[in-house]
Design an enzyme around this catalytic site. Structure first.
Site, PDB file in Angstrom:
ATOM      1  N   SER A 166     -19.544  76.234 -20.941  1.00 58.39           N
ATOM      2  CA  SER A 166     -19.771  74.903 -21.517  1.00 58.39           C
ATOM      3  C   SER A 166     -18.693  73.942 -21.011  1.00 58.39           C
ATOM      4  O   SER A 166     -18.608  73.716 -19.811  1.00 58.39           O
ATOM      5  CB  SER A 166     -19.786  75.004 -23.050  1.00 58.39           C
ATOM      6  OG  SER A 166     -20.092  73.761 -23.632  1.00 58.39           O
ATOM      7  N   HIS A 193     -24.004  74.292 -20.461  1.00 58.58           N
ATOM      8  CA  HIS A 193     -24.447  73.263 -21.408  1.00 58.58           C
ATOM      9  C   HIS A 193     -24.389  71.895 -20.737  1.00 58.58           C
ATOM     10  O   HIS A 193     -23.313  71.385 -20.427  1.00 58.58           O
ATOM     11  CB  HIS A 193     -23.548  73.242 -22.650  1.00 58.58           C
ATOM     12  CG  HIS A 193     -23.654  74.480 -23.481  1.00 58.58           C
ATOM     13  ND1 HIS A 193     -22.678  74.855 -24.371  1.00 58.58           N
ATOM     14  CD2 HIS A 193     -24.624  75.434 -23.564  1.00 58.58           C
ATOM     15  CE1 HIS A 193     -23.045  75.980 -24.977  1.00 58.58           C
ATOM     16  NE2 HIS A 193     -24.215  76.355 -24.487  1.00 58.58           N
ATOM     17  N   ASP A 289     -21.391  80.116 -28.543  1.00 56.92           N
ATOM     18  CA  ASP A 289     -22.647  80.442 -27.867  1.00 56.92           C
ATOM     19  C   ASP A 289     -22.421  81.600 -26.893  1.00 56.92           C
ATOM     20  O   ASP A 289     -21.456  81.603 -26.133  1.00 56.92           O
ATOM     21  CB  ASP A 289     -23.170  79.205 -27.121  1.00 56.92           C
ATOM     22  CG  ASP A 289     -24.593  79.398 -26.617  1.00 56.92           C
ATOM     23  OD1 ASP A 289     -25.280  80.309 -27.114  1.00 56.92           O
ATOM     24  OD2 ASP A 289     -25.022  78.628 -25.738  1.00 56.92           O
TER      25      ASP A 289
END
Length: 346
Positions: A166, A193, A289
């Site tokens: 991310s 992301h 995540d």
């Protein structure tokens, strides 16, 4: 009471300065100490207002955001969040800015009366509030890691590589993918992301730098060794068996933990592929995540690598996976490619 995070908002549009200021000041942790209409103005106000974080538009007159960013990062770095348009040029500029040291980016709200505004506000607040904790690092002066290329490829049906990342991910992916050899005997599936429209630019940029082929994933395509597939922004990336082949499947299912694409969704899907060895990599990023998906991967044949705190821009996603004892190896970003190659040779 904790002191508030001081923010300088830089944008050539008076309307956008007002919108961003209003969004940020809706959170009690944040204080907008000033605004600037171009890069020159921003450099002056940075000295007088001493902000903790800056939001920076890219396309501005007098001095644009890229030049401003270069000056700031070379003189006295501070965490910078790029506020980008959703155009192809905007995506390219955002990626360039992150290579130059910006910690993250958001896309501009599409209009004053829009559901988009609320989404952008929550994302902007999250990124700005966490920005002071991000590590700002100068370009490494260390000698490059010596790469040992593969001598004997193994058949693809033995190994598949999955990567989740991310905040700080674009630079981290560049570090890893550029060190992999073109005859890597495994496909790589990646979740970074990013919003829609940005992942294609990221894939194209990485493809121009790598020996392996890097592309944005397409629904229904058969995966091949030596190719890295990046999940498109706005879609989950899954896998499904097609005879002896494996195909990609893109879905618009609900976001997981606020993310679409989601690392958990990819990892869980790949965990269902029997008789395949999986190499899972979790790199820099906020939140957790990937941890739930990694739990499922570890029930089968999977080797898990986490990026070390030393090299992470944000030690969030790897930290949670390490704390849950789901990781086989914790290693510096510069050594992750070498670890991947070793696992492909097992």
């Amino acid at each position: 009471m904790e002191s508030r995070i001081k923010v300088l908002v830089v944008d050539d549009s008076a309307f956008m300065r007002k919108v961003i200021t209003s969004m940020l000041e809706s959170d009690p942790r944040l204080e907008v100490v000033g605004t600037a209409r171009n890069g020159e103005d921003a450099l002056k106000k940075r000295k007088t207002l001493a902000p903790d974080v800056m939001t920076l538009d890219v396309e501005m007159p007098v001095m644009d955001g890229i030049e401003t960013l270069k000056r700031l990062m070379s003189e006295n770095p501070l965490p910078i969040i790029i506020v980008s348009s959703t155009t192809k040029e905007g995506a390219e500029n955002a990626l360039t800015a992150m290579e130059l040291g910006a910690v993250d980016f958001i896309t501009k709200p599409s209009g004053p009366i829009s559901l988009d505004l609320e989404k952008v506000r929550d994302l902007l607040i999250e990124k700005v509030a966490s920005a002071p904790n991000v590590k700002l690092k100068p370009t490494s002066k260390k000698a490059p890691v010596v790469f040992r290329p593969l001598q004997q490829p193994v058949p693809f049906d033995k190994t598949i590589i999955v990567i989740g990342t991310s905040t700080g991910g674009p630079k981290a992916l560049k570090q890893v993918l550029t060190k992999l050899p073109k005859d890597l005997p495994a496909p790589i599936l990646i979740v970074q992301h990013m919003p829609a429209g940005f992942t294609e630019s990221l894939a194209n940029r990485l493809n121009s730098l790598c020996e392996i082929h890097v592309k944005e994933a397409e629904d229904g395509e058969i995966i091949r060794p030596g190719v890295a597939y990046i999940a498109p922004g706005g879609y989950h990336l899954e896998t499904k068996r097609l005879g002896t082949s494996i195909a990609l499947h893109l879905t618009k299912e609900e976001p997981r933990k606020g993310h679409r694409p989601s690392v958990d969704v990819l990892f869980e899907s790949v965990s269902a592929l029997s008789s395949i060895y999986k190499v899972a990599v979790i790199m820099t990023g906020m939140g957790s995540d990937g941890t739930e998906g990694l739990e499922q991967l570890k029930r089968g044949s999977c080797y898990a690598i986490a990026e070390s705190e030393q090299s992470c821009v944000v030690f969030g996603m790897p930290k949670v996976a390490i704390e849950r004892k789901l990781v086989d190896e914790v290693t510096h970003l510069e050594l992750i490619a070498d670890s991947i190659v070793r696992q492909c040779k097992r």
